[in-house]
Design a protein around this motif. Structure first.
Motif, PDB file in Angstrom:
ATOM      1  N   ASN A 308       0.793  -1.228   0.000  1.00 27.47           N
ATOM      2  CA  ASN A 308       0.000   0.000   0.000  1.00 27.47           C
ATOM      3  C   ASN A 308       0.828   1.282   0.000  1.00 27.47           C
ATOM      4  O   ASN A 308       0.272   2.371   0.090  1.00 27.47           O
ATOM      5  N   LYS A 309       2.154   1.159  -0.097  1.00 23.85           N
ATOM      6  CA  LYS A 309       2.972   2.369  -0.122  1.00 23.85           C
ATOM      7  C   LYS A 309       2.649   3.215  -1.344  1.00 23.85           C
ATOM      8  O   LYS A 309       2.753   4.436  -1.313  1.00 23.85           O
ATOM      9  N   HIS A 310       2.254   2.559  -2.445  1.00 22.34           N
ATOM     10  CA  HIS A 310       1.962   3.291  -3.672  1.00 22.34           C
ATOM     11  C   HIS A 310       0.471   3.318  -3.988  1.00 22.34           C
ATOM     12  O   HIS A 310       0.089   3.534  -5.133  1.00 22.34           O
ATOM     13  N   ASP A 311      -0.383   3.095  -2.961  1.00 25.75           N
ATOM     14  CA  ASP A 311      -1.799   3.179  -3.274  1.00 25.75           C
ATOM     15  C   ASP A 311      -2.278   4.627  -3.359  1.00 25.75           C
ATOM     16  O   ASP A 311      -3.455   4.885  -3.586  1.00 25.75           O
ATOM     17  N   ASP A 312      -1.335   5.570  -3.173  1.00 22.57           N
ATOM     18  CA  ASP A 312      -1.706   6.973  -3.331  1.00 22.57           C
ATOM     19  C   ASP A 312      -1.515   7.465  -4.757  1.00 22.57           C
ATOM     20  O   ASP A 312      -1.733   8.642  -5.048  1.00 22.57           O
ATOM     21  N   PRO A 535      -4.537  -0.888  -3.707  1.00 24.22           N
ATOM     22  CA  PRO A 535      -5.590  -0.161  -2.974  1.00 24.22           C
ATOM     23  C   PRO A 535      -6.652  -1.061  -2.344  1.00 24.22           C
ATOM     24  O   PRO A 535      -7.532  -0.557  -1.651  1.00 24.22           O
TER      25      PRO A 535
END
Length: 594
Positions: A308-312, A535
């Motif tokens: 989830n580090k790059h779910d933004d 995500p």
């Protein structure tokens, strides 16, 4: 893997990008070497990640793999071979013919077919010359030749120096003209491929309809040419661990449905099923565990903390405002087969139409289920058409045969017919429909999932320049084709979306596509990473590890390749029909379990 019960000396692995053929080939090589055999592993893929998988820097000669005694690997470089061949063919004409004519010749030899022949040239030295690999018990090839290449090489007339002009300015005949000295070696290579006592062709696929259809097509094509010793490997078959995770259950059911509907052609030879790995096949330990029941055991390269580090990363919906800003124009969804570019194109078209703009969607979707859903629901402002590549290619090939083949003998016609079966022909054939569709973007939005590669664009460019230079055929050039290049290169008129998946091969192939487009002076607008798990509220442990693994590829795209990135979460229900497509472009619906 059943083909290892009685392995032949040569093992060829083939399959569409992203199915895991490099991983399976590497795992096969490690297993044979662990059994005491001396093994040579070879890749001729220009986008090879063999070094990354084995953890060793490879060259174009056998390199020992320290962790696996008796295993050697090498990366052949077909791009270098093709470049050298191209210069041999074009060099003598520099300063003799007009620059535009030389540019046209150079681009003619820059396509995938030239690279294919060059790759065959590279591994023919290993396959056709027994002395080249005499010290090895097994030779494993990560990339197999296509049926088109083998048919071309087995045509006697291909070696007669036949270089008649055709009406396109493109040809797959060119590479053969400079390789006549290799004729005997090629013949021995083709003979070895068709000898079931020494060679096995391993078809690698995923439990997905498109991958299985491609495997079936390849199987039939190669069997017709005498390559009959085939074995199917279905890689990455998922079995849910957490029965309460709806995403895991949905993924398992989709795979089961694909296997149940497997093309009949694939049921005629042995099959092996490999379970989905929770992490990437990077490093020897991972390769040794490929297919093991305890897939969740052992260390892996991705930290769980990375999940989830790059779910933004922004969703696809964030692109729509900027895509519609010009008020009209063309939006191209480009990418390799199986990454979802048709679905992304349809979702973008629906989102723009729902904002009140007039939109035309042109798709090559063979099932046409998206077009049918849209027509049935009669979305205002949206029209849909389908470009059928097979129909366009048949029509175009008939025209070329009528014009260029009129004065050829039987052998010449056979070679021209094979030339027209190449992938390049299909690209050229759909140009007319594609160019006509693009031309309508002057007063509406046109969204296409059919787009020419950078090579084809440059081929058109050089052909137009050459025609202008020698003042012939210009009268036959349709206005839509003549204006296609400026329109594709105009960022205010054309927006290119590169569609990929968060996996090694799809990302690296998309990066190569971007380089090709930039060579053609077309700058992509954004990358869309499809089927992202990050995500999602996943609880299944195997899928959570897959979430972790995809982080490196999300990061690679966002940090290295893309000027702008958007993601599409993996969907619980297949994104078909207007409701399904709306989930892709509405952030509040993107991870809905409906």
């Amino acid at each position: 893997m059943k083909f290892l019960d009685h392995p032949t000396r040569n093992l060829f692995f083939t399959g569409k990008g992203g199915v895991g053929k490099t991983s399976v080939a590497c795992a096969t090589a490690v297993r044979l070497a662990d059994a005491g055999k001396k093994v040579l592993l070879v890749s001729t893929d220009p986008a090879s990640n063999l070094d990354e998988v084995l953890g060793v820097t490879l060259e174009n000669r056998p390199t020992a793999i320290p962790e696996v005694p008796s295993l050697f690997a090498m990366n052949l470089d077909p791009e270098k071979s093709a470049a050298e061949y191209r210069e041999r063919m074009v060099g003598p004409y520099r300063g003799v013919l007009p620059d535009a004519a030389v540019a046209s010749m150079e681009e003619q030899f820059s396509g995938s077919c030239t690279l294919e022949i060059a790759a065959f040239d590279e591994f023919s030295r290993l396959l056709g010359d027994p002395t080249a690999t005499a010290t090895f018990d097994h030779v494993i090839f990560d990339t197999a030749p296509t049926g088109h290449t083998l048919r071309l090489l087995t045509l006697p007339s291909a070696w007669d120096g036949f270089m008649e002009q055709n009406t396109t300015g493109t040809s797959c005949l060119g590479p053969l003209a400079g390789l006549q000295t290799q004729q005997k070696l090629y013949q021995e290579s083709v003979k070895a491929l068709s000898d079931s006592a020494v060679t096995t062709l391993v078809l690698v696929a995923r439990a997905e309809p498109s991958a299985l259809r491609e495997a079936a097509r390849t199987s039939v094509e190669l069997a017709d040419l005498g390559v009959g010793n085939q074995h199917l490997v279905v890689n990455g078959v998922f079995r849910a661990i957490d029965a309460s995770d709806p995403y895991a259950i949905a993924l398992q059911q989709r795979g089961a449905a694909a296997l149940e509907a497997m093309p009949e052609e694939l049921n005629t030879f042995p099959q092996s099923i490999i379970p989905l790995s929770p992490h990437g096949m990077m490093g020897i330990d991972s390769l040794r565990r490929l297919g093991a029941a305890d897939a969740l055991s052992g260390n892996h390269t991705d930290s769980e903390d990375a999940v989830n580090k790059h779910d933004d990363l922004p969703p696809l919906s964030d692109l729509i405002d900027d895509l519609v800003a010009p008020g009209h124009g063309v939006i191209l969804a480009m990418g390799k087969g199986g990454v979802g570019k048709t679905t992304v194109a349809a979702a973008v078209a629906v989102a723009i139409a729902e904002r009140g703009y007039k939109v035309h969607l042109s798709t090559t979707d063979p099932a046409a289920h998206i077009a049918a859903a849209m027509n049935d629901e009669r979305l205002p402002n949206l029209s849909v058409s389908r470009i059928d590549p097979a129909e366009e290619t048949a029509r175009y090939s008939a025209e070329v045969l009528r014009k260029a083949g009129a004065n050829l003998d039987e052998q010449g016609k056979a070679l021209l017919e094979e030339d027209l079966r190449s992938p390049c022909t299909e690209e050229i054939a759909v140009f007319r429909a594609f160019a006509d569709a693009v031309s309508t973007g002057t007063d509406q939005f046109v969204v296409l999932d059919t787009a020419p590669t950078g090579h084809t664009v440059l081929l058109l460019d050089s052909a137009l320049a050459y025609h202008r230079e020698v003042t012939r055929q210009t009268s036959e050039m349709p206005e839509a084709v003549e204006n296609l290049l400026p329109r594709l290169r105009d960022p205010d008129f054309t927006r290119v979306l590169i569609v990929t998946l968060p996996e090694a091969t799809p990302v690296h192939e998309a990066a190569a596509l971007q380089r090709d487009l930039r060579r053609a002076k077309i700058e992509p607008f954004a990358w869309v990473i499809n089927q992202v798990l990050s995500p999602l509220p996943i609880t299944d442990p195997l899928m959570k590890q897959r979430q972790s693994h995809e982080q490196r590829y999300l990061r690679e795209v966002d940090d290295t390749h893309a000027s702008r990135t958007a993601i599409v979460p993996w969907q619980l229900q297949p994104p078909t029909g207007l409701q399904g497509l709306n989930r892709l472009t509405h952030a509040d619906l993107a991870t809905s379990s409906s």
